[in-house]
Design a protein around this motif. Structure first.
Motif, short mmCIF file in Angstrom:
data_model
loop_
_atom_site.label_atom_id
_atom_site.label_comp_id
_atom_site.label_asym_id
_atom_site.label_seq_id
_atom_site.Cartn_x
_atom_site.Cartn_y
_atom_site.Cartn_z
N SER A 49 25.67 28.38 -3.79
CA SER A 49 26.18 29.76 -3.73
C SER A 49 27.32 29.95 -4.72
O SER A 49 27.44 31.01 -5.36
CB SER A 49 26.66 30.10 -2.32
N GLN A 93 23.56 35.56 0.59
CA GLN A 93 23.15 34.66 1.67
C GLN A 93 23.39 35.32 3.03
O GLN A 93 22.57 35.21 3.93
CB GLN A 93 23.93 33.34 1.57
N ASP A 170 20.03 34.53 -2.63
CA ASP A 170 20.61 33.33 -2.00
C ASP A 170 19.98 33.18 -0.62
O ASP A 170 20.26 33.98 0.26
CB ASP A 170 22.14 33.48 -1.90
#
Ligand SMILES: Nc1ncnc2c1ncn2[C@@H]1O[C@H](COP(=O)(O)OP(=O)(O)OP(=O)(O)O)[C@@H](O)[C@H]1O
Ligand SMILES: [Mg+2]
Length: 282
Positions: A49, A93, A170
């Motif tokens: 990330s 994410q 992500d």
């Protein structure tokens, strides 16, 4: 700027990022060509990330270069960076939805931010993107009223809102059931193969990675933290000689990345001292 198919869309060179003296990225270099789906994989906490945040320009590296569409972004003026950022979509994410806004308003956000389209056109675009991710009819709900997997799909619809040339995702399939995972994978494939979109996807999901990836890189852990330990096509990665790569793609619990739960020394390691009495634990 040339649109030559051979010019990389992304070019990362010798990227280093130091957090409090720890190099989370330590000399990362790779290129992504137009139409590729580049998979970034590696163990939890290895820096995937963080790498993505640098490529999208939301973090500045300690050193190294990042070129998007041929332009260096690490030293770019914020207004120029904003112009580049308009050309790509990001699925974070966490989903990163605005909790106070409805699903529809969340998807409309980048459209309203970057264009002056009439409200009924924006509405139509939002409906089209929600339909793409199988969420027709959910536009009036708030993020708190939908499931985790649905939030992921709203995040994807928002990332696609401006028909980006470049898509960063992500963990796009984490928390999705196998059917929805296929839907998200097929969407990514259609965009890259039919529309020439370039995608960079961070994923732990090996089925998905090998289904959609055209190139792959793997970041290492332990002594290899912050370094690319493998790069290649899915076939090359599948037969890669590095044992950490093999352990990761096969999901084996023990290997070069050690299983840390061996019973004999478990308590000692936790306490940082020898076990006082084996009886106390039995
Ligand atoms: N802003 C920050 N300040 C300090 N350390 C950070 C920061 N962001 C990330 N890190 C550290 O960098 C390392 C890599 O984090 P990152 O989130 O990139 O991992 P990841 O590979 O995406 O993991 P996961 O698969 O669990 O999502 C972690 O040790 C994390 O604590
Ligand atoms: Mg992560």
């Amino acid at each position: 700027m040339s649109n030559d198919a051979e010019e990389p869309i992304i070019e990362v060179t010798d990227l280093v990022r130091d957090f409090h003296g720890r190099k989370v990225l330590n000399g990362v270099s790779f290129r992504v060509m137009r139409g590729d789906t580049m998979i970034i994989m590696g163990g939890s906490g290895c820096g995937k990330s963080t790498l993505l945040r640098h490529i999208i320009g939301s973090m500045k590296p300690t050193s190294g270069s990042i070129k998007l569409f041929g332009e260096e972004i690490t030293t770019m003026h914020p207004s120029d960076l904003a112009r580049i950022q308009r050309r790509f979509g990001v699925l974070f994410q966490s989903g990163a939805l605005m909790q106070s806004m409805t699903v529809g308003e969340n998807v409309a956000l980048p459209i309203l931010e970057h264009s002056k389209l009439a409200p009924d056109i924006v509405d139509l675009m939002v409906k089209m993107k929600l339909e793409m991710v199988g969420l027709t009819g959910f536009e009036h709900l708030k993020p708190a009223e939908i499931s985790g997997g649905m939030k992921k799909r709203v995040g994807l619809a928002r990332a696609l809102a401006l028909d980006p040339q470049l898509l960063f995702s992500d963990e796009p399939t984490a928390g999705l059931d196998p059917i929805m995972t296929s839907v998200v994978d097929i969407l990514t494939q259609e965009m890259t193969r039919k529309l020439g979109v370039t995608a960079v996807v961070v994923t732990h999901d090996m089925v998905s990675a090998f289904r959609i990836g055209s190139r792959m890189i793997m970041l290492g852990t332990g002594p290899n933290q912050g370094k690319i330990i493998a790069t290649g096509t899915p076939e090359e990665i599948r037969s890669h000689a590095n044992l950490e790569v093999q352990q990761f793609i096969k999901g084996e619990p023990d290997g070069p990345v050690p299983l840390k739960l061996k019973k004999a020394d478990y308590v000692e390691r936790l306490l940082g001292q020898p076990r006082p009495s084996s009886k106390a634990l039995s």
